[in-house]
Enzyme design. Structure first.
Site, PDB file in Angstrom:
ATOM      1  N   LYS A  23      35.842  11.393  45.755  1.00 52.67           N
ATOM      2  CA  LYS A  23      35.880  10.993  46.880  1.00 52.67           C
ATOM      3  C   LYS A  23      37.011  11.916  47.416  1.00 52.67           C
ATOM      4  O   LYS A  23      36.817  12.333  48.712  1.00 52.67           O
ATOM      5  CB  LYS A  23      36.472   9.253  46.823  1.00 52.67           C
ATOM      6  CG  LYS A  23      35.510   8.336  46.232  1.00 52.67           C
ATOM      7  CD  LYS A  23      34.345   8.118  47.522  1.00 52.67           C
ATOM      8  CE  LYS A  23      33.363   7.140  47.041  1.00 52.67           C
ATOM      9  NZ  LYS A  23      32.392   7.152  48.169  1.00 52.67           N
TER      10      LYS A  23
ATOM     11  N   SER B 151      38.013   5.881  49.351  1.00 54.84           N
ATOM     12  CA  SER B 151      38.569   4.687  48.411  1.00 54.84           C
ATOM     13  C   SER B 151      40.124   4.959  48.162  1.00 54.84           C
ATOM     14  O   SER B 151      40.513   6.053  48.131  1.00 54.84           O
ATOM     15  CB  SER B 151      37.873   4.688  47.146  1.00 54.84           C
ATOM     16  OG  SER B 151      38.523   4.123  46.132  1.00 54.84           O
TER      17      SER B 151
ATOM     18  N   TYR C  47      35.856   9.260  39.400  1.00 57.84           N
ATOM     19  CA  TYR C  47      35.730   8.503  40.665  1.00 57.84           C
ATOM     20  C   TYR C  47      36.414   9.015  42.122  1.00 57.84           C
ATOM     21  O   TYR C  47      35.938   9.509  42.865  1.00 57.84           O
ATOM     22  CB  TYR C  47      35.547   7.148  40.492  1.00 57.84           C
ATOM     23  CG  TYR C  47      35.277   6.560  41.569  1.00 57.84           C
ATOM     24  CD1 TYR C  47      34.113   6.519  42.405  1.00 57.84           C
ATOM     25  CD2 TYR C  47      36.340   5.477  42.287  1.00 57.84           C
ATOM     26  CE1 TYR C  47      33.825   5.878  43.617  1.00 57.84           C
ATOM     27  CE2 TYR C  47      36.109   4.790  43.410  1.00 57.84           C
ATOM     28  CZ  TYR C  47      34.937   4.734  44.035  1.00 57.84           C
ATOM     29  OH  TYR C  47      34.701   4.323  45.196  1.00 57.84           O
TER      30      TYR C  47
HETATM   31  N1  UFG Z   1      40.507  -7.350  36.306  1.00 53.70           N
HETATM   32  C1  UFG Z   1      40.789  -8.495  35.359  1.00 53.70           C
HETATM   33  N2  UFG Z   1      39.571  -8.885  34.705  1.00 53.70           N
HETATM   34  C2  UFG Z   1      38.239  -8.618  34.896  1.00 53.70           C
HETATM   35  C3  UFG Z   1      38.297  -7.638  36.195  1.00 53.70           C
HETATM   36  C4  UFG Z   1      39.139  -7.138  36.622  1.00 53.70           C
HETATM   37  O1  UFG Z   1      41.917  -8.715  35.031  1.00 53.70           O
HETATM   38  O2  UFG Z   1      37.247  -9.062  34.357  1.00 53.70           O
HETATM   39  C5  UFG Z   1      41.705  -7.276  36.970  1.00 53.70           C
HETATM   40  C6  UFG Z   1      42.083  -5.579  36.898  1.00 53.70           C
HETATM   41  O3  UFG Z   1      42.605  -5.193  35.824  1.00 53.70           O
HETATM   42  C7  UFG Z   1      42.627  -5.287  38.347  1.00 53.70           C
HETATM   43  C8  UFG Z   1      42.088  -6.305  39.257  1.00 53.70           C
HETATM   44  O4  UFG Z   1      41.549  -7.435  38.409  1.00 53.70           O
HETATM   45  O5  UFG Z   1      43.969  -5.494  38.261  1.00 53.70           O
HETATM   46  C9  UFG Z   1      41.029  -5.906  40.159  1.00 53.70           C
HETATM   47  O6  UFG Z   1      39.914  -5.244  39.484  1.00 53.70           O
HETATM   48  P1  UFG Z   1      38.639  -4.749  40.067  1.00 53.70           P
HETATM   49  O7  UFG Z   1      37.847  -4.212  38.788  1.00 53.70           O
HETATM   50  O8  UFG Z   1      37.909  -6.015  40.893  1.00 53.70           O
HETATM   51  O9  UFG Z   1      39.021  -3.772  41.520  1.00 53.70           O
HETATM   52  P2  UFG Z   1      39.833  -2.261  40.901  1.00 53.70           P
HETATM   53  O10 UFG Z   1      41.156  -2.534  41.745  1.00 53.70           O
HETATM   54  O11 UFG Z   1      39.790  -1.805  39.596  1.00 53.70           O
HETATM   55  O12 UFG Z   1      39.061  -1.301  41.908  1.00 53.70           O
HETATM   56  C10 UFG Z   1      38.966  -0.995  43.275  1.00 53.70           C
HETATM   57  C11 UFG Z   1      37.821  -0.738  43.669  1.00 53.70           C
HETATM   58  C12 UFG Z   1      37.474   0.601  42.964  1.00 53.70           C
HETATM   59  C13 UFG Z   1      38.383   1.601  43.041  1.00 53.70           C
HETATM   60  C14 UFG Z   1      39.879   1.277  42.741  1.00 53.70           C
HETATM   61  C15 UFG Z   1      40.919   2.055  42.940  1.00 53.70           C
HETATM   62  O13 UFG Z   1      36.729  -1.593  43.209  1.00 53.70           O
HETATM   63  O14 UFG Z   1      36.090   1.275  43.626  1.00 53.70           O
HETATM   64  O15 UFG Z   1      40.063  -0.174  43.311  1.00 53.70           O
HETATM   65  O16 UFG Z   1      41.838   1.999  41.965  1.00 53.70           O
HETATM   66  F1  UFG Z   1      38.278   2.791  42.751  1.00 53.70           F
END
Ligand code: UFG
Length: 325
Positions: free
Chosen positions: A145, A117, A141
């Site tokens: 990894k 990841s 997490y």
């Molecule tokens: N976001 C929102 N509202 C939501 C959900 C997400 O604004 O309800 C934003 C988050 O703040 C982020 C973006 O949308 O800026 C993407 O969020 P996600 O939760 O879809 O994905 P992440 O970037 O947090 O997570 C991904 C992978 C993880 C990994 C991470 C690494 O899914 O497994 O990147 O930082 F760990």
């Protein structure tokens, strides 16, 4: 052709990879405890319901099915949850993976493709993130990894298990043929939640609009799950040709903001996406995107579904068809 064990092959990314493997002519056996995966996502491939910590069961499966390579997707993958329950994350993601490797060593299975990841990098010092970027996870997490990634070169030297770790950035989208998609419970990812909002399941919370980015919302690198599957296939073929243990970053290298994703969902669905700005989510870096030059150069990977609207469109079709979020 040889058989590949797809551990976690009933889950979101594993099921897409299993489909790609079968299409490429491999015999596939799925190993999954169905704790988060879905039986129907195996699309009729043989399924062994088992725990990844069960080394005898894994060994028996490797032996009985003539397995020559393992793709390992089974893991817990929620950043916030990992902060509250590090024990569960180390147990599943580290101890569980070492059990899979234990079985492989005992049965002389030499090729391993590992789901890593972007979380191994932590807060980026510069973007795009290349493989040379320091790895300093900021949550359990990412630590789990990275712990596996660090073990793998030692396992190569000592037990002859060669591996390629693929560090996904934001896996997104769904099978363009509509057979598979993303279905988590609870769902925490942006695109499915934005689609849910378009389908009338409550407003989306935008986690912060005061980041130092052009529109104030976080930038991420959304990469289509079918493109991830292609990368797994290329990694497997490289290992079969004798490639040495390594790790690659995997993203499209074109960051999109939360607001751009919301606009894409609205455009593709033809519906408004109710959204309200909420406080920042702890641990979210402002900007995360990959340089995938290394995997493009070494393995010839080339994303086919890089366009954000295309990614959203495949996800939208899946969610509409399923009638779930
Ligand atoms: N976001 C929102 N509202 C939501 C959900 C997400 O604004 O309800 C934003 C988050 O703040 C982020 C973006 O949308 O800026 C993407 O969020 P996600 O939760 O879809 O994905 P992440 O970037 O947090 O997570 C991904 C992978 C993880 C990994 C991470 C690494 O899914 O497994 O990147 O930082 F760990």
């Amino acid at each position: 052709m040889s058989a590949v064990l797809v551990v976690g092959g009933a889950g979101y990314i594993g099921s897409h990879a299993a489909k790609a493997l079968r299409r490429a002519g491999y015999d596939v056996v799925v190993y999954d405890d169905l704790s988060a995966g879905h039986r129907e996502a195996t699309l009729g491939a043989p399924l062994v319901e088992g725990d990844i910590h069960d080394v005898p069961r894994l060994r028996e499966t490797l032996r009985a099915r003539g397995v020559t390579a393992v793709m390992h997707f089974a893991a817990w993958a929620r950043v916030g949850e990992s902060v509250r329950d590090p024990r569960g994350y180390y147990w599943t993601n580290v101890t569980g993976t070492l059990a899979v490797l234990e079985a492989m060593a005992a049965e002389s299975v030499a090729c391993f493709v590992f789901s890593s990841s972007a979380a191994v990098f932590g807060e980026p010092e510069e973007t795009p993130i290349t493989e040379a970027h320091p790895t300093r996870p900021i949550n359990p997490y990412g630590e789990t990894k990275l712990a596996v990634e660090r073990a793998l070169p030692h396992y190569a030297r000592a037990y002859g298990i060669r591996s390629i770790s693929l560090r996904y950035f934001n896996a997104a989208g769904a099978d363009p043929e509509g057979e598979l998609g993303e279905s988590h419970d609870p769902e925490t990812h942006l695109i499915p939640l934005a689609i849910g909002a378009a389908l009338g399941r409550g407003a989306l919370a935008i986690y912060g609009d005061d980041y130092p980015t052009p529109d104030g919302t976080c930038l991420r690198d959304y990469v289509h799950v079918t493109d991830l599957s292609d990368a797994h296939l290329l990694a497997l073929q490289a290992l079969e040709r004798g490639a040495a243990t390594t790790a690659y970053n995997l993203g499209c290298g074109r960051p999109a903001s939360v607001r751009e994703v919301v606009a894409a969902v609205s455009r593709v669905s033809g519906r408004p996406v109710p959204a309200a700005v909420a406080p920042r989510r702890p641990g979210d870096p402002a900007v995360l995107y990959a340089s995938s030059e290394a995997i493009e150069r070494d393995l010839g990977w080339c994303p086919r579904y890089a366009d954000l609207d295309t990614i959203v469109e495949t996800a939208w079709r899946w969610h509409q068809r399923r009638g779930t979020h």
